[in-house]
Design an enzyme around this catalytic site. Structure first.
Site, short mmCIF file in Angstrom:
data_model
loop_
_atom_site.label_atom_id
_atom_site.label_comp_id
_atom_site.label_asym_id
_atom_site.label_seq_id
_atom_site.Cartn_x
_atom_site.Cartn_y
_atom_site.Cartn_z
N ILE A 99 10.96 -5.48 19.12
CA ILE A 99 10.97 -6.09 17.74
C ILE A 99 10.31 -7.36 17.85
O ILE A 99 10.40 -8.13 18.42
CB ILE A 99 11.98 -6.14 17.76
CG1 ILE A 99 13.15 -5.13 17.01
CG2 ILE A 99 12.23 -6.44 15.79
CD1 ILE A 99 12.09 -3.51 16.57
N GLU A 118 8.45 3.02 8.71
CA GLU A 118 8.78 4.21 7.41
C GLU A 118 10.60 4.44 7.55
O GLU A 118 11.10 4.99 7.32
CB GLU A 118 7.92 4.94 8.15
CG GLU A 118 6.52 4.77 7.48
CD GLU A 118 5.11 5.38 7.65
OE1 GLU A 118 4.84 6.20 6.79
OE2 GLU A 118 4.43 5.37 8.73
N THR A 154 10.51 -10.79 9.75
CA THR A 154 10.04 -10.14 9.25
C THR A 154 9.63 -8.44 9.87
O THR A 154 9.88 -7.85 9.19
CB THR A 154 7.93 -9.81 9.93
OG1 THR A 154 8.06 -10.09 10.81
CG2 THR A 154 7.33 -11.45 9.30
N GLY A 178 0.63 -1.01 0.10
CA GLY A 178 0.20 0.23 -0.01
C GLY A 178 1.35 1.46 -0.14
O GLY A 178 0.98 2.21 -0.37
N PHE A 179 1.71 1.70 0.70
CA PHE A 179 3.07 2.45 0.91
C PHE A 179 2.02 4.15 1.26
O PHE A 179 2.52 4.49 0.50
CB PHE A 179 3.02 2.40 0.15
CG PHE A 179 4.27 0.89 -0.52
CD1 PHE A 179 5.21 -0.02 0.72
CD2 PHE A 179 3.81 0.40 -1.51
CE1 PHE A 179 5.20 -0.94 0.42
CE2 PHE A 179 4.38 -1.01 -1.67
CZ PHE A 179 5.33 -1.48 -0.92
N GLY A 220 7.05 1.77 15.86
CA GLY A 220 6.43 1.36 14.24
C GLY A 220 8.22 1.15 13.84
O GLY A 220 9.10 1.81 14.33
#
Ligand code: FES
Ligand code: FES
Lengths: 208, 741
Positions: B631, B707, B636, B241-242, B704
């Site tokens: 993490i 990004e 992943t 999606g980005f 997160g």
């Protein structure tokens, strides 16, 4: 809506898989999909509707007799007519590799091929790669192990290209793999995992 | 609480489906009676549709309808069709009027029995326009810059000042002014946007491509003017999606409108060239940095002024200056944001919106200043290390950037870097090393999760999240399992469907932070109930044992000091009514939001080889050292960071939309001419996570990571190219012609 009409994430590997396969069966029975019913080789010869051609395709060692318009691409026939949706459409213009299948063993962009032109050739899609339902092809297993993907959308195409280059002897070094795999875009950019997966299978020297 | 800082690298739970082709993405779903929609796009950038002639189309076999402003269903909620508070609600073009605001805007849809018929039909729709003068985008626009009403994150101010910039500049031994340009970029997830819609009475079901199931459900319901309970949104697999699938764009409405018009299930899939306009873009920017520092390398003042482009009909602002406010301990600082309006499709968030272009400018300017002062760029950054957030004047919940610098430098061999630029040569190649800081804020929204401990000792987890390909489904199971002392394969997940509890949209690296916290809290709640059941049950071996003394391990509750004392969940539940234990938790930020500053940090190191004669750049080595709290899954997570770093390569060297300024039309709307990295562009690339325990940031202890990979990579590459060649580049992407020019 009935639960079985949907594709739902439902659990750990095995249960999810079962759920999904039963959902799939339900859908395949629903009209007007041709899918498995078109596999029958016994179909009586009929005159195809106007503008269509009756053709025979060999896909994943099965024979499909189907009426198609000459303008239908192999990719759209696989996806829309035969419900073989593992082969993806990323660009429809031969630019991304998501639609890679094998045609007589050669990696080919199904979006650039007209189905009518590929009768009687052996076509293999991602669905035809694993030796059995319960067993993965070594490169499929390696993609899982090396995380050679994220979203998975390019993955069927990557794996089909990967298998082809191993068979053709073009996977002898990371650089050679990178070069030969550069027709398959991965926007998630799992390139390192892809190279590792292909390299590991090539090194094991198994017949793929 | 988090037990392990780096979680097990388990394989994705949907791995088998992805590698066998059995994973059904939205465009793969079938329905009985399914028909196909293909869009017709505008060929002018500003004006009104005069005539839309469908005669030839309607003559073809199989055509069911041509939907346009002349016959499209009217939408009850069109008053809501405006730029929203959040980044995900934008102005849509859904055939309610005949206005054209940008080139390649959807203006009609042909619906036919087969895809081929619809494609042919779309090619035969004849349109005439009354055109208006075109406002081109940056950098050619001469329009007056405007101050945007807000930045996408509501608590970010548009403009800021601290200290006295003039004084700070006057006190500097060395100053620097530089202007950086970044181009329009398109997300180009490999999976084109798709939506399969069908109505059953007034109930709508959509298999679609969205990064935010619940936001999408709300937006579609609101624009139709119907209750959200009547809209079901399903995204089982998402092909990336980005950001482009975070906003609910026009196809989300056009698909179900067409299904309504023809009374059949309609599948609408965008062609690749449709993805250059109607589904968002990263705004082009022009950014000016001013930096002042003392001779020994203390920053005295900084300014960062951003000019971005936005569409003529919307107000999205690329927030490029926000990181400059907080990254270095600089006493005097000002940042501004302005935009110009242009006849382009809506600009929108794209992986690290603001941070990616903004940190490119900031970290290149820092590098250039270090060079001016003849201080090693890493030392210069350490000299100006912010121990506290200088913008918010708060401590960080955790910040392990120093460790990232240190470990990265050691591992990369930074000490071997030549002091002078253009000093290392290998045959035809000039070799250079560059580095940059990378950073991404912790954004937490609201999510609900339900966890049920079954009597057979397995767990059912339900939350309406989606998995963009990042591994969300896998790590949600891991988080629940960890709290309850189970193995992740004992957890089954219900997700990817709006029928599950509402979860946050996946954008701004929010998912694990938010939904992961909800899952953790719901599991903790279940555990608490189970413990209580045990210590209050006279028949339990754990009767009267203190709660804090009990832990969950291998499907059992046991005493920490005497592990033999304990029992399995199954036996405990069996004895206590044989009913499952369940908890549903809504999770959102608490006081930490006001008391702490929360961000993930890292350092990116890059080595480039530039062919002196041909200008070809090869990135020979890249290393990311990232500290982002706990993490959850080492495998992943690494793919996330590596993917982000490759996006940095793409932004630095490859990607740009070429705009024909005469008609504001994108000239390279396809994957052959819009370059993204392919396998051979990426060589030795690695990412390492630094252990970072953070009990303040959120219950899951995570930050997160979607990004942060891209943010510092762009400038690290630009800085490495400078170090290789001795020439600075301020204009992205740094392509061959710029290098030999
Ligand atoms: S879909 Fe065939 S190459 Fe992209
Ligand atoms: S895994 Fe997403 S495009 Fe390759």
């Amino acid at each position: 809506m009935a639960e079985k009409d949907t594709y739902l994430i439902d659990g750990s590997n095995r249960r999810w898989f079962l759920k999904q396969s039963s959902a799939l069966t339900g859908l395949l029975l629903a009209p007007p999909l041709v899918a498995t019913s078109a596999q029958s080789t016994q179909r009586q010869p009929t005159v195809p509707p106007s503008g269509k051609r009756a053709i025979t395709l060999r896909i994943n060692k099965k024979t499909y007799k189907i009426d198609v318009e000459p303008r239908e691409t192999l990719l759209d026939v696989l996806r829309e007519r035969l419900d073989l949706t593992g082969t993806k459409k990323g660009c429809d213009h031969g630019q991304c590799g998501a639609c890679t299948v094998h045609v007589d063993g050669r990696q080919s962009n199904a979006c650039l091929m007209l189905a009518v032109m590929h009768q009687h050739q052996e076509i293999t899609t991602i669905e035809g790669l694993a030796p059995s339902k319960s067993q993965l092809h070594p490169l499929q297993a390696a993609f899982v192990k090396h995380d050679g993907y994220q979203c998975g959308f390019c993955t069927p195409g990557q794996i089909m290209s990967g298998v082809a280059i191993i068979r053709q002897g073009h996977a002898n070094s990371p650089d050679e793999i990178r070069e030969w795999m550069s027709g398959n875009i991965c926007r998630c950019a799992a390139y390192r995992g892809i190279v590792e997966a292909i390299g590991s299978v090539q090194k094991e020297g198994k017949t793929v | 609480m988090a037990k392990k800082l780096i979680g097990d690298p388990i394989d994705r739970i949907d791995g088998t489906q992805k590698v066998t082709g059995s994973a059904r993405y939205s465009a793969d779903v079938k329905r009985p009676g399914l028909v196909h929609g293909v869009l017709v796009m505008s060929t002018v950038a500003n004006g009104t549709i005069q005539t839309l002639d469908t005669t030839e189309t309607l003559r073809l076999p199989g055509i069911l309808a041509v939907m346009s402003h002349t016959n499209a269903p009217k939408l009850g909620g069109m008053d809501k069709n405006k730029s929203g508070e959040t980044a995900s609600d934008r102005v849509l073009h859904v055939f309610q009027d005949n206005l054209v605001h940008y080139n390649n805007q959807p203006i009609a849809m042909v619906i036919a029995d087969t895809f081929e018929q619809a494609v042919e039909g779309a090619s035969l729709v004849r349109v005439t326009y009354a055109t208006e003068p075109v406002k081109p985008g940056l950098p050619t626009s001469t329009d007056k810059p405007l101050t945007p009403p807000r930045l996408p994150r509501v608590d970010d101010q548009v403009d800021t000042t601290r200290g006295d910039v003039k004084k700070g500049m006057a006190g500097a031994a060395s100053t620097l002014e530089a202007t950086y340009k970044t181009p329009t970029q398109f997300h180009n997830a490999l999976e084109p946007h798709a939506v399969l819609s069908f109505w059953e009475g007034d109930k709508l079901t959509m298999y679609t491509t969205t990064q935010g199931i619940s936001g999408y459900q709300k937006r579609v319901a609101e624009l139709f003017g119907m209750p959200k309970e009547n809209v079901r949104v399903i995204t089982q697999y998402l092909g990336g999606g980005f950001g482009s699938k975070g906003t609910t764009f026009s196809q989300a409405m056009l698909g179900p409108m067409a299904a309504k018009l023809v009374g059949k299930p309609v599948k609408l899939v965008l062609k690749r060239e449709h993805m250059f306009g109607m589904v968002g873009s990263r705004s082009a920017t022009v950014q000016t940095m001013n930096v002042g520092a003392t001779a020994d390398g203390q920053l005295t003042a900084m300014t960062h002024d951003t000019l971005a482009q936005t569409s003529a009909f919307d107000e999205f602002m690329e927030p490029a200056g926000t990181i400059t406010r907080m990254l270095y301990a600089c006493p005097n600082l000002a940042t501004t944001h302005k935009f110009i309006k242009a006849n382009v499709g809506s600009t929108s968030p794209m992986r690290a919106p603001g941070e990616a272009p903004g940190v490119f400018a900031l970290e290149c300017a820092i590098d250039e200043m270090a060079d001016k002062l003849k201080i090693d760029p890493l030392q210069f950054r350490l000299k100006n290390y912010a121990e506290e957030d200088p913008h918010r004047n708060r401590p960080f919940s955790s910040k392990s950037l120093r460790e990232c610098y240190q470990q990265g430098a050691d591992q990369f061999g930074w000490s071997k870097r030549a002091k002078q630029p253009r000093a290392t040569r290998d045959g035809n190649y000039l070799v250079g090393m560059g580095m940059a800081t990378t950073v991404y804020p912790v954004n937490r929204g609201e999510s609900t999760a339900m966890v049920r401990l079954n009597t057979d000792g397995t767990v059912r987890l339900e939350t309406g999240t989606q998995d963009l390909g990042t591994g969300t489904f896998t790590i949600m199971n891991q988080l629940a399992a960890e709290v309850l002392g189970l193995s992740p394969d004992q957890v089954t997940l219900g997700a990817g469907d709006s029928k599950y509890p509402e979860a946050v949209g996946s954008g701004g690296s929010r998912t694990t932070v938010t939904t992961g916290s909800a899952v953790t809290q719901a599991a903790q709640e279940v555990l608490k109930k189970a413990k209580k059941m045990a210590y209050s049950d006279k028949k339990s071996p754990l009767y009267a044992v203190a709660e804090a003394e009990i832990e969950a391990k291998n499907g059992r509750l046991e005493s920490k000091s005497d592990p033999k004392k304990g029992e399995s969940f199954t036996s405990l539940l069996k004895r206590n009514g044989n009913k499952p234990i369940e908890a549903t938790t809504l999770s959102k930020s608490g006081a930490e939001k006001e008391t702490h500053s929360m961000s993930a940090f890292g350092a990116i190191f890059v080595e480039v080889r530039v062919d002196e004669a041909l200008g070809e750049v090869r990135i020979s080595r890249m290393l990311g050292n990232i500290a982002a709290g706990k993490i959850v899954n080492a495998k992943t997570a690494k793919s996330q960071i590596l993917g982000g770093m490759v996006w940095g390569v793409s932004m630095a060297l490859h990607e740009y939309a070429a705009l024909d300024t005469r008609n504001a039309r994108i000239m390279n709307p396809n994957l052959a001419e819009y370059h993204v990295p392919v396998n051979a562009d990426i060589r030795d690339i690695d990412a390492i996570f630094i252990d970072e325990a953070d009990e303040t940031v959120n219950p899951a202890g995570v930050k997160g990571i979607g990004e942060i990979g891209i943010v510092g990579t762009v400038s690290a590459i630009a800085n490495a190219i400078y170090h290789a060649t001795g020439k600075r580049h301020y204009d992205l992407p740094i392509t061959v012609e710029k290098l030999i020019g």
